[in-house]
Design an enzyme around this catalytic site. Structure first.
Site, short mmCIF file in Angstrom:
data_model
loop_
_atom_site.label_atom_id
_atom_site.label_comp_id
_atom_site.label_asym_id
_atom_site.label_seq_id
_atom_site.Cartn_x
_atom_site.Cartn_y
_atom_site.Cartn_z
N ARG A 61 0.84 -1.19 0.00
CA ARG A 61 0.00 0.00 0.00
C ARG A 61 0.88 1.25 0.00
O ARG A 61 2.04 1.20 0.40
CB ARG A 61 -0.90 0.04 1.25
N LYS A 202 -8.45 -2.36 1.57
CA LYS A 202 -8.30 -1.38 2.64
C LYS A 202 -9.08 -0.10 2.33
O LYS A 202 -9.42 0.66 3.25
CB LYS A 202 -6.81 -1.08 2.89
N HIS A 222 -9.46 -3.23 13.35
CA HIS A 222 -8.43 -3.86 12.52
C HIS A 222 -7.92 -5.08 13.29
O HIS A 222 -6.94 -5.01 14.03
CB HIS A 222 -7.30 -2.86 12.26
N SER A 240 0.21 -4.30 10.53
CA SER A 240 0.68 -5.23 9.51
C SER A 240 1.88 -6.04 9.99
O SER A 240 2.82 -5.48 10.56
CB SER A 240 1.05 -4.45 8.26
N LYS A 244 -1.87 -11.22 12.83
CA LYS A 244 -3.33 -11.39 12.84
C LYS A 244 -3.74 -12.62 12.02
O LYS A 244 -4.49 -13.47 12.50
CB LYS A 244 -4.04 -10.16 12.27
N THR A 245 -3.26 -12.67 10.79
CA THR A 245 -3.67 -13.77 9.91
C THR A 245 -3.08 -15.08 10.39
O THR A 245 -3.78 -16.10 10.50
CB THR A 245 -3.23 -13.46 8.46
N ASP A 259 -8.77 -10.05 9.33
CA ASP A 259 -8.26 -8.67 9.25
C ASP A 259 -9.21 -7.54 9.65
O ASP A 259 -8.77 -6.55 10.17
CB ASP A 259 -7.76 -8.41 7.83
N ARG A 324 2.24 -12.21 -1.08
CA ARG A 324 0.91 -12.41 -0.49
C ARG A 324 0.12 -13.47 -1.23
O ARG A 324 0.40 -13.76 -2.39
CB ARG A 324 0.10 -11.11 -0.58
P1 ATP Z 1 -1.47 -7.66 7.65
O1 ATP Z 1 -2.30 -6.65 8.40
O2 ATP Z 1 -0.47 -7.00 6.76
O3 ATP Z 1 -2.30 -8.68 6.95
P2 ATP Z 1 -0.93 -9.59 9.80
O4 ATP Z 1 -1.06 -9.00 11.15
O5 ATP Z 1 -2.05 -10.43 9.32
O6 ATP Z 1 -0.55 -8.43 8.75
P3 ATP Z 1 0.62 -11.92 9.31
O7 ATP Z 1 0.25 -12.03 7.87
O8 ATP Z 1 -0.01 -12.89 10.23
O9 ATP Z 1 0.40 -10.43 9.82
O10 ATP Z 1 2.19 -11.96 9.36
C1 ATP Z 1 2.96 -12.40 10.44
C2 ATP Z 1 4.27 -12.89 9.83
O11 ATP Z 1 5.23 -13.08 10.85
C3 ATP Z 1 4.07 -14.22 9.15
O12 ATP Z 1 4.89 -14.25 8.01
C4 ATP Z 1 4.56 -15.21 10.23
O13 ATP Z 1 5.04 -16.40 9.67
C5 ATP Z 1 5.69 -14.42 10.85
N1 ATP Z 1 6.01 -14.76 12.27
C6 ATP Z 1 7.21 -15.12 12.73
N2 ATP Z 1 7.20 -15.33 14.05
C7 ATP Z 1 5.94 -15.07 14.46
C8 ATP Z 1 5.30 -15.12 15.74
N3 ATP Z 1 5.96 -15.44 16.85
N4 ATP Z 1 3.99 -14.81 15.80
C9 ATP Z 1 3.32 -14.44 14.68
N5 ATP Z 1 3.88 -14.39 13.45
C10 ATP Z 1 5.17 -14.71 13.34
MN MN Z 2 -3.32 -10.27 7.67
#
Ligand code: ATP
Ligand code: MN
Length: 537
Positions: A61, A202, A222, A240, A244-245, A259, A324
Site C-alpha cells: 500500500r 483497505k 483492525h 501489519s 493477525k492472519t 483482518d 501475499r
Molecule cells: P497484515 O495486516 O499485513 O495482513 P498480519 O497481522 O495479518 O498483517 P501476518 O500475515 O499474520 O500479519 O504476518 C505475520 C508474519 O510473521 C508471518 O509471516 C509469520 O510467519 C511471521 N512470524 C514469525 N514469528 C511469528 C510469531 N511469533 N507470531 C506471529 N507471526 C510470526
Molecule cells: Mn493479515
C-alpha cells in the site's frame, strides 16, 4: 460493445458515467478469470492450482497517496492530517473525468460483491477494474452474492481501479502518479497508478471505519477473530505483520476472519469473505492452514519460483518481502459460517516489538488496555508499505491508524465501554524480537506464541503468579505451558542486562512522547498505565 457474464438486467456502468467502454466482463467465475489472466500474459498457474500474478510497480500500500474528499459530509467528521489527507471535490471530479476518458473503449472486469457478514450492515460494492486479477481479488476478499442476489444487485459503493492510469500530480492534485481516493458523498473509491490489490480491500475498510462508528454505533476493528470449541470469541488486533492472519488460523478454533471486523450489540462479524496472508517463508509445517489454502482459486502475488518449475519458492523475495496470497475464507477448513461470533471473551493486542523489550505475553489492566490501544505500538516490518526495508518503530493509534477516518479516541471510547461492559480479558502479545533487538535477537518462535495464546484462551494463565515489568508495569506470567519459563521475562533473554534496561527506557520514552497528543482525552486511570522510564534515554 458487448457484455459477458452474469449481471442484473438493469446494471450498467453508465450510472457512474462510464458511457463508452469496451467489452465488459461481469462477475466472471474464477476459472474464466484465470483463463483471461493467462491469455493476457498477466499470470501463470502454479503447481498447486493457484494463479500467480505480479502487481507491478507497487507491491504494498502507499498510505501517503490515500486521500479523502473533503466536503460537507466529511469536513467536520474526519480527523484530517497526514493520515487522512484532504482532496477537493473539484479535483476528484476532474481526475475521475480523466479516468473515464482513459477507460473509453477498454475492456473492463466488473465484480459485484459485498462487505459485512451481518445482514444489518451489509454494504454492496461494485468494482470496475482494468485487470482481471483485480476482479478475482475482490471475489476472494469480499463476500460473494448468490446468483440470485447478482440478478437483483444494487451497488451502494463503487470502486474504479485502473492500475495503468497515471495521475499528473500538478494537474490532478495528487502527490504522485498513484492514488487511492475515497469520496463519501459519491460513494466511490478511485484507484489509479497502482495495481496493489490491498488498496481495494483497505479502501472499503476505511469506508466502514467511517460509516459504522459514525452512523451506526458499531465499532470497527483492525483485527482477526476466531471462536473456540466452547463458543468463546477471541479477537487479535495488530498492525501489519504482527500475526493477525497467522495466529487466527488455529486448527483448534474456527476462523471468523483475518483482518477486519465489526463489534455490534450482537457480537463480532467479519467485513470480508476471504483472507490475505503473507507468504514470506511460508511452510506447511509452521502454517499448515494457510499453506493448504493455496490451491485453485487463490491468487499469489509477487512470489518467486523454484528455478525451471511452477513450484512457489516462498523464501524468494526478489520482488518484495510482502509476498501475499488471497483466498476465499472457505479455503480454510475450520470456519464460522456465517462469519460471526459472540461478544469477545479475550482480546489480544499483537505487537512486533523490534527492540525485544516487551514481554512475549502480559495481562493488561483496563487502564493499560486503553493506553496500549490508543498507542498502537509496533515495528513496521519490511514490505507492506512502500519504503520500509527494515523494522521501524511505529505508533499507529488503535492498531490501524492508516485506515481510520475518525479521531482515534472515538474508536478507543467505543472499545473501552465494550471491554468494561463485558469484562473482557485483554492481553499484550509481543510477536517480535526476543534476546536482543532486531539484528541481535531473534523473532519469538511462532510455536511459543501459539502456546501462550492457547494458554490464555484456555484459562491456564488465570491461576499462575505474575511479575510486573519494572518499567512498563505489565503483568508477566511466571510460567506458561509449552513455553520455556526463561523467555517470559524479556530481560532474562538478553545477555547484556544493562543494554536491556537502556532499550526499555528508550522505548518507554518513545511511548510517553507519542502519547502526549492524546493526554487531553485520557483519564487518570489511562495515564497511570503509562510506562515509567527510570532514565531519560
Ligand atoms: P497484515 O495486516 O499485513 O495482513 P498480519 O497481522 O495479518 O498483517 P501476518 O500475515 O499474520 O500479519 O504476518 C505475520 C508474519 O510473521 C508471518 O509471516 C509469520 O510467519 C511471521 N512470524 C514469525 N514469528 C511469528 C510469531 N511469533 N507470531 C506471529 N507471526 C510470526
Ligand atoms: Mn493479515
Amino acid at each position: 460493445m458487448s457484455t459477458y457474464g452474469k449481471k442484473a438486467e438493469n446494471a450498467s456502468l453508465k450510472s457512474i458515467g462510464l458511457n463508452n467502454v469496451g467489452d465488459t466482463f461481469w462477475n466472471l467465475t474464477p476459472a474464466e478469470l484465470v483463463e483471461d489472466i493467462v491469455i493476457l500474459g498477466q499470470g501463470v498457474v502454479t503447481d498447486s492450482g493457484a494463479i500467480a500474478i505480479e502487481t507491478g510497480e507497487f507491491t504494498g500500500r502507499s498510505p501517503q497517496d490515500r486521500f479523502i474528499v473533503c466536503d460537507s459530509k466529511t469536513e467536520d467528521a474526519v480527523w484530517w492530517g497526514d493520515i487522512n489527507k484532504k482532496f477537493t471535490p473539484e479535483n476528484f471530479d476532474a481526475l475521475y473525468d480523466r479516468m473515464k476518458a482513459y477507460l473509453t473503449n477498454r475492456e473492463l472486469y466488473v465484480r459485484d460483491a459485498y462487505a459485512c457478514a451481518d445482514d444489518e450492515h451489509r454494504l454492496n460494492i461494485r468494482l470496475v477494474a482494468e485487470m482481471p486479477w483485480s476482479s478475482m481479488f475482490a471475489h476472494n476478499m469480499f463476500l460473494r452474492p448468490t446468483d440470485e442476489e447478482i440478478s437483483n444487485f444494487n451497488p451502494d459503493w463503487h470502486i474504479v481501479c485502473a492500475p495503468e492510469f497515471m495521475a499528473e500530480p500538478e494537474m490532478d492534485g495528487t502527490r504522485q502518479h498513484n492514488f487511492a481516493i475515497i469520496n463519501f458523498t459519491k460513494k466511490m473509491i478511485i484507484i489509479g497508478g497502482t495495481g496493489y490489490t490491498g488498496e481495494i480491500k483497505k479502501g472499503i475498510f476505511s469506508v466502514l471505519n467511517f460509516i459504522l462508528p459514525h452512523e451506526k454505533d458499531v465499532l470497527s476493528m483492525h483485527c482477526s477473530a476466531n471462536v473456540g470449541k466452547d463458543g468463546d470469541t477471541a479477537v487479535f488486533f495488530g498492525l501489519s505483520g504482527t500475526g493477525k492472519t497467522t495466529l487466527s488460523s488455529d486448527e483448534n478454533r474456527r476462523l471468523i476472519g483475518d483482518d477486519e471486523h465489526g463489534w455490534s450489540d450482537n457480537g463480532v462479524f467479519n467485513f470480508e469473505g476471504g483472507c490475505y496472508a503473507k507468504t514470506i517463508d511460508l511452510s506447511a509445517e509452521k502454517e499448515p492452514q494457510i499453506y493448504n489454502a493455496i490451491k485453485f482459486g487463490a491468487i499469489l502475488e509477487n512470489i518467486g519460483f523454484e528455478e525451471g518449475t511452477r513450484t512457489p519458492n516462498y523464501a524468494d523475495t526478489h520482488i518484495t518481502q510482502n509476498t501475499r496470497v488471497s483466498y476465499p475464507i472457505h479455503h480454510i477448513d475450520n470456519i464460522m459460517v456465517p462469519s460471526k461470533g459472540g461478544v469477545p471473551k479475550n482480546i489480544f493486542f499483537l505487537t512486533a516489538d523490534a527492540f525485544g523489550v516487551l514481554p512475549p505475553i502480559s495481562k493488561l489492566t483496563p487502564g493499560q488496555a486503553m493506553y496500549h490501544f490508543i498507542s498502537g505500538y509496533t515495528a513496521k516490518v519490511a514490505g507492506t508499505e512502500a519504503g520500509i526495508d527494515e523494522p521501524v518503530t511505529a505508533f499507529s493509534a488503535c492498531f490501524g491508524a492508516p485506515f481510520l477516518p475518525l479521531h482515534p479516541t472515538k474508536y478507543a471510547e467505543m472499545l473501552g465501554s465494550r471491554m468494561e461492559k463485558h469484562n473482557v480479558k485483554v492481553w499484550l502479545v509481543n510477536t517480535g524480537w526476543s534476546g536482543g533487538e532486531y539484528g541481535t535477537g531473534e523473532r519469538i518462535k511462532l510455536k511459543f506464541t501459539r502456546a501462550m495464546i492457547t494458554a490464555a484462551l484456555e484459562g491456564k494463565l488465570d491461576a499462575v503468579d505474575y511479575t510486573n515489568h519494572e518499567i512498563f508495569g505489565l503483568a508477566m506470567p511466571n510460567e506458561c505451558e509449552g513455553v520455556p519459563t526463561d523467555i517470559l521475562n524479556p530481560k532474562n533473554t538478553w545477555d547484556d542486562k544493562a543494554a536491556y534496561d537502556a532499550k526499555a527506557n528508550h522505548l518507554a520514552n518513545e511511548f510517553v512522547k507519542n502519547f502526549k497528543q492524546f493526554e487531553s482525552a485520557a483519564n487518570e486511570e489511562i495515564m497511570e498505565a503509562a510506562p515509567k522510564a527510570t532514565v531519560n534515554a
